[in-house]
Design an enzyme around this catalytic site. Sequence first.
Site, PDB file in Angstrom:
ATOM      1  CB  SER A   1      -0.947  -0.036   1.198  1.00  0.00           C
ATOM      2  OG  SER A   1      -1.919   0.971   1.109  1.00  0.00           O
TER       3      SER A   1
ATOM      4  CG  ASP B   1      -6.243  -2.468  -4.306  1.00  0.00           C
ATOM      5  OD1 ASP B   1      -7.034  -1.748  -3.675  1.00  0.00           O
ATOM      6  OD2 ASP B   1      -5.011  -2.428  -4.163  1.00  0.00           O
TER       7      ASP B   1
ATOM      8  CG  HIS C   1      -4.988  -2.743  -0.571  1.00  0.00           C
ATOM      9  ND1 HIS C   1      -4.529  -1.955  -1.600  1.00  0.00           N
ATOM     10  CD2 HIS C   1      -4.472  -2.201   0.574  1.00  0.00           C
ATOM     11  CE1 HIS C   1      -3.791  -0.980  -1.114  1.00  0.00           C
ATOM     12  NE2 HIS C   1      -3.719  -1.113   0.201  1.00  0.00           N
TER      13      HIS C   1
END
Length: 288
Positions: A102, A239, A268
Amino acid sequence: MTTTNLSLPETGSLRAGPFDLGYRIEGSGTPLLVVGSAVYYPRTFSDRLRQRIKLHFIDHCGFAPAHAAYTLDDIGFDVVLGDIERMRRHLGLDRFAILGHSGHGYMALEYAKRHPQNVSHVIMVGTGPSHSADHMALADSRWGEMATPERKAIFDHAMAAFGADIAARPEERFKSLLIRLGAKSWHLPAFDAAPLWRDVTVNNPVFDHLWREVFRDIDIRDGLHRLAMPVLLALGQCDYLVAPAETWDAYRRNFPDLTVRMFERSGHTPQLEESDLFDETLLAFLAR
């Protein structure tokens, strides 16, 4: 989608300014530094990977207990990158691969630009080119066009409870938000990520500054010419938290060596959602 530790880990902490940065070392083999939370991220990688990789999980100040009051000067991006280097020296790592998931992907990439002599490979997982308004708008458009009615209904129901989460635990606002965003985060839209976040320290001002300001304005093309090592970008088809995969097309030519891998049954966090395929992909990349 669960993991268990194969052996007792090595754990400890390092004082860095007003924060006590934790670390956790597990597995054996090729050294891999995982930037983020030394509590959250060990829960997302498989035991199989620990048989081949020595995982060094380290906190940054967003996930570290604070022993004193802190200001914006204590949580800037340069400070975070400096803390990674401080932790590298503390752990005695000379040359290693670095992984960021991320927004931590920006940390991994920027650290490699500044310390290329230390880094053999860079892995960015679930990272968009930036968190700019334009990129986030494209993420929202993709959500509106691609998400199923069921997924949207689950999202609406979860977000309706977010206000109560903040009222009950304002100090855990960032953590609560990520849990409530599950329908945008996971291939299985009803997946409950709360156990992954159990006992994870969160400092909201750090995430407000980095995710809403620094990563909004970041231009990852700056300094890419200094990278001699290969970069792996791992993205999940489901995602909806970051800009769509095609937004990376404008940046590919700036990387000397970039591999992009799409995980079709992931959101994700493909290292947890498709752990077998992720492990295979990562090990092959590190063997280059």
